[in-house]
Enzyme design. Sequence first.
Site, PDB file in Angstrom:
ATOM      1  N   SER A  55      32.487  37.752  36.645  1.00 59.32           N
ATOM      2  CA  SER A  55      33.088  37.522  37.956  1.00 59.32           C
ATOM      3  C   SER A  55      32.073  37.228  39.062  1.00 59.32           C
ATOM      4  O   SER A  55      32.418  36.580  40.042  1.00 59.32           O
ATOM      5  CB  SER A  55      33.976  38.697  38.353  1.00 59.32           C
ATOM      6  OG  SER A  55      33.288  39.913  38.221  1.00 59.32           O
ATOM      7  N   HIS A  96      39.044  35.718  35.039  1.00 60.23           N
ATOM      8  CA  HIS A  96      38.692  34.454  35.694  1.00 60.23           C
ATOM      9  C   HIS A  96      38.816  33.245  34.774  1.00 60.23           C
ATOM     10  O   HIS A  96      38.518  32.130  35.183  1.00 60.23           O
ATOM     11  CB  HIS A  96      37.274  34.533  36.260  1.00 60.23           C
ATOM     12  CG  HIS A  96      37.133  35.581  37.301  1.00 60.23           C
ATOM     13  ND1 HIS A  96      37.453  35.372  38.618  1.00 60.23           N
ATOM     14  CD2 HIS A  96      36.755  36.882  37.213  1.00 60.23           C
ATOM     15  CE1 HIS A  96      37.263  36.481  39.308  1.00 60.23           C
ATOM     16  NE2 HIS A  96      36.840  37.413  38.470  1.00 60.23           N
ATOM     17  N   LYS A 144      44.504  35.943  40.211  1.00 55.11           N
ATOM     18  CA  LYS A 144      43.453  34.945  40.405  1.00 55.11           C
ATOM     19  C   LYS A 144      44.070  33.549  40.258  1.00 55.11           C
ATOM     20  O   LYS A 144      44.826  33.138  41.122  1.00 55.11           O
ATOM     21  CB  LYS A 144      42.294  35.262  39.496  1.00 55.11           C
ATOM     22  CG  LYS A 144      41.522  36.413  40.164  1.00 55.11           C
ATOM     23  CD  LYS A 144      40.767  37.338  39.342  1.00 55.11           C
ATOM     24  CE  LYS A 144      40.242  38.467  40.238  1.00 55.11           C
ATOM     25  NZ  LYS A 144      39.805  39.621  39.489  1.00 55.11           N
TER      26      LYS A 144
HETATM   27  C1  LIG Z   1      39.547  40.934  39.518  1.00 55.82           C
HETATM   28  C2  LIG Z   1      39.164  41.504  38.215  1.00 55.82           C
HETATM   29  C3  LIG Z   1      39.803  42.635  37.711  1.00 55.82           C
HETATM   30  C4  LIG Z   1      40.780  43.414  38.509  1.00 55.82           C
HETATM   31  O1  LIG Z   1      41.998  42.776  38.593  1.00 55.82           O
HETATM   32  P1  LIG Z   1      43.009  43.175  39.772  1.00 55.82           P
HETATM   33  O2  LIG Z   1      44.303  42.668  39.319  1.00 55.82           O
HETATM   34  O3  LIG Z   1      42.504  42.507  41.007  1.00 55.82           O
HETATM   35  O4  LIG Z   1      42.967  44.682  39.884  1.00 55.82           O
HETATM   36  C5  LIG Z   1      39.478  43.049  36.440  1.00 55.82           C
HETATM   37  N1  LIG Z   1      38.532  42.405  35.709  1.00 55.82           N
HETATM   38  C6  LIG Z   1      37.875  41.339  36.190  1.00 55.82           C
HETATM   39  C7  LIG Z   1      36.834  40.671  35.349  1.00 55.82           C
HETATM   40  C8  LIG Z   1      38.159  40.861  37.456  1.00 55.82           C
HETATM   41  O5  LIG Z   1      37.492  39.829  37.950  1.00 55.82           O
END
Ligand SMILES: *Cc1c(COP(=O)(O)O)cnc(C)c1O
Length: 389
Positions: free
Chosen positions: A174, A202, A233
Amino acid sequence: MSVSQSWPAFLADQSRQRRAQGLWRERRVRDERGVIDFAGNDYLGLARDPRLAEAQAASARQYGAGARASHLVSGHLEVHEALEHRLAELTGRPAALLFSSGYQANLGTLQALCNAQTHLFQDRLNHASLLDGAVLCGARSRRFHHRDQADLERLLSRAPCQVRKLVISDGVFSMDGDNADIAGLAKTCTHHQAWLMIDDAHGIGVLGEHGDGSVGQAHDVASVPVLVGTLGKALGTAGAFVAGSHALIEHLIQFARPYIYSTAHPPGVAAATLEALDILRQEPQRRHRLVTLIGRFRREAARLGLPLMASRTPIQPLVLGTNARVMAWAEQLRTAGILVGAIREPTVPRGQARLRITLSAAHTDDDLDALLEALERLLVRSVAEAASS
Ligand SMILES: *Cc1c(COP(=O)(O)O)cnc(C)c1O
């Protein structure tokens, strides 16, 4: 006996230390007017698509704004069931389970799968929710060097053969934007009889032939038994899912406490996500547009001499090193009407503070020009400052 600090003194002391380290974090109410957002994770430009808002509103009118209970009590609705089927289909898995957030999905999965007899092996740069999940589940946890199969191999071969082993990696990292070598990880796991869990927050919607992510249909359930994806996302809504075998999903329903003890995902959000999945299928041009933008950003940033990382994804970090430099650049970009992420430790290692620039299919060529021009001005100024000091 030492007297411990009072609560007010403790809070004041902690905040003083944070500020002194240049790590104080502030929220700002986002002002949408005249600001180009290169900080979000809305890679396909779906979060503000009116079709999603419409689907959300229609579903809220039918089912209500909230689900009223947890999934196991009475909050599990048809729209949730339909969404789980669609997510299983997208990722080529037999079943999927919805969670309210990715953080919860990771905590719940690790807590349900692991105990003191489990050994966990995580990439050093895995998301915070995976690192926190490892602490909470009480398993023995090791971190291997970033994308280093040899290091993972070394750690796995030292583990006693009778313990259950789980290897965990982000699919797309990320903060760096680079990809895990999933085929390589799967092979190593098979060799050591370990399970592989990939958090593809992602990758879902962005990568893969159909937006099925870094794992998706390219890797079967046997090679990646535990797949996590998020909906907040590229899919533009909120929530997350775990996809895998029926046995895995049934196990999570029985044992994942963050799933069991939380109110079900709001039905409108599930309906909007179904709409996002339709658009993902019908409008592949969004993913193609993103690829074009990424290529153009990297070519022109390289020409300017900006410190790019090895990322082929919409996450394009520029590592500037010091917290002060990152904060100054982000602030000056903001003045120019451009929003980027300013990322410091502990989110990234010390000395690797960075601007986290993210691209979206919703960006226009003019948006990208504005970003590149603003970065060029900052670069020229910082070179001039370095020469005069
Ligand atoms: C954003 C993210 C999360 C968390 O997801 P949310 O739905 O925002 O709680 C978990 N793992 C990764 C790799 C992320 O980028």
